[in-house]
Enzyme design. Structure first.
Site, PDB file in Angstrom:
ATOM      1  N   ASP A 207       8.269 -25.191  -5.848  1.00 63.76           N
ATOM      2  CA  ASP A 207       9.465 -25.577  -6.432  1.00 63.76           C
ATOM      3  C   ASP A 207       9.996 -24.880  -7.676  1.00 63.76           C
ATOM      4  OD1 ASP A 207      12.424 -26.904  -6.454  1.00 63.76           O
ATOM      5  OD2 ASP A 207      11.675 -27.939  -4.942  1.00 63.76           O
ATOM      6  N   HIS A 229      10.374 -21.452  -7.125  1.00 61.64           N
ATOM      7  CA  HIS A 229      11.799 -21.131  -6.833  1.00 61.64           C
ATOM      8  C   HIS A 229      12.295 -20.348  -8.122  1.00 61.64           C
ATOM      9  CE1 HIS A 229      12.279 -24.421  -3.450  1.00 61.64           C
ATOM     10  NE2 HIS A 229      11.427 -23.283  -3.128  1.00 61.64           N
TER      11      HIS A 229
END
Length: 368
Positions: A207, A229
């Site tokens: 993430d 991410h």
């Protein structure tokens, strides 16, 4: 255990025979300032009065927090050996810090191991097992966390709500989650903070490497991010505090990640993002977007329809370079009408992917 306590009892027992010499009293005071604990309950219940706390191979029981949020001002906390946690489905956190002028560090070779694979099911915080947040660095003031080695957190690693906090040379390694269902394993989540300085971090996860949801005077520099991410602002909006101001993200690399640079604001919410600078960011192996800035998030996903309630102003993108995968988009900008302004866009050189045909309301100076 708190061995200094045993010394204190022995000294008291000798009072009946003779009063201790002044040097012995001084000795006792000095020794009682350092406390070594081998159980989480000892550390939580007996930390008061310790100027240095050593956490020696702590095994935190299932469903409990290693809570060091009420230590004396000026305390130094040291992790020794391997810190582990019992398994239970609950929201956590597994560790909590707080206080003023606190120093948190580890001895050589120490590791804080969340053994996250016991919770990983590919759903993160979106469903499946209830997974504990890992570490709360909340209510810390004028403090430093340095050199921690963190491994395999169930979900988000370090949540920051602090004032004047330095996080130096932190390693968060959730790479085992790549093939084992790790999800929502953010590195650093920052909110409601003033003065947060993250330097030299290494984050391997699934993430955001860093996600700044609110706060001001925030710096992330010298970071190495992979697998996740990217370097994110937001999503901003829909919280108690919805202002992000004066943020610098610089001299960092993002590899094998979904995004490189990302700013996202919430659909139909209010707030502001201002005075944000990304500079000297190197990208490689990006699978979705090199740079993505969008004002359309709702329930954690883009809607494709931007709104203007969270303007993005005084943004600088300077020296963001590198490569994305062939089916990735190099730059995507989706702004509401007039809600993105005063941008500086220099030295952006992202290659290898596609040009977006869906950009909207790109401010003067930027390119999409």
């Amino acid at each position: 255990m708190r061995s200094v306590k045993l010394f204190g009892l022995a000294a008291l027992g000798s009072l009946g025979a003779a009063a201790p010499a002044p040097s012995r009293v001084s000795d006792l005071t000095k020794r009682s300032s350092t406390c070594t604990f081998t159980a989480a309950s000892q550390a939580t219940e007996s930390a008061s009065g310790c100027s240095e706390i050593v956490l020696d191979n702590i095994e935190v029981p299932a469903g409990e927090t290693l809570d060091l949020s009420d230590v004396d001002d000026g305390t130094t906390i040291v992790f020794e050996g391997t810190t582990t946690f019992g398994y239970k489905e609950w929201s956590g956190p597994l560790i909590r810090f707080g206080g003023k002028d606190i120093t948190i560090k580890q001895n050589s070779g120490a590791v804080i191991d969340g053994e996250g694979s016991r919770w990983w099911d590919g759903e993160g915080t979106n469903g499946g097992k209830t997974k504990p947040k890992f570490m709360y660095a909340h209510s810390l003031e004028d403090s430093t966390i340095t050199g921690l080695s963190i491994k395999n957190t169930p979900v988000q690693a370090i949540s920051v709500q602090a004032t004047n906090l330095y996080l130096i040379d932190i390693t968060i390694d959730n790479s085992d989650g790549d093939d084992n269902g790790g999800h929502n394993t953010d590195g650093f989540d920052i909110s409601e903070s003033t003065g947060v300085y993250i330097r030299g971090a290494t984050v391997k996860n699934q993430d955001d490497c860093i996600a700044i949801n609110s706060g001001e005077n925030i710096e992330f520099s010298g970071g190495t991010c992979s697998g996740g991410h990217g370097l994110s602002i937001g999503s901003v909006g829909g919280r108690d505090d919805n202002t992000v101001k004066n943020v610098t993200i610089t001299d960092s690399t993002v590899t094998d990640s979904a995004n490189g640079v990302r700013i996202k604001t919430v659909y139909d919410a209010t707030g502001s993002v201002s005075q944000v600078t990304y500079s000297n960011i190197k990208l490689s192996g990006i699978t979705d977007y090199g740079i993505v800035i969008e004002q359309d998030y709702e329930n954690g996903s883009p809607t494709g329809t931007p709104t203007t309630g969270v303007p993005i102003t005084d943004l600088t993108i300077d020296g963001v370079t590198g490569t994305v995968e062939s089916d990735a988009v190099e730059v995507y900008i989706l702004c509401g009408d007039g809600s993105c302004s005063d941008w500086t866009w220099e030295g952006v050189d992202i290659t290898g992917g596609e040009k977006s045909s869906k950009c909207e309301n790109v401010p003067s100076g930027a390119s999409c």
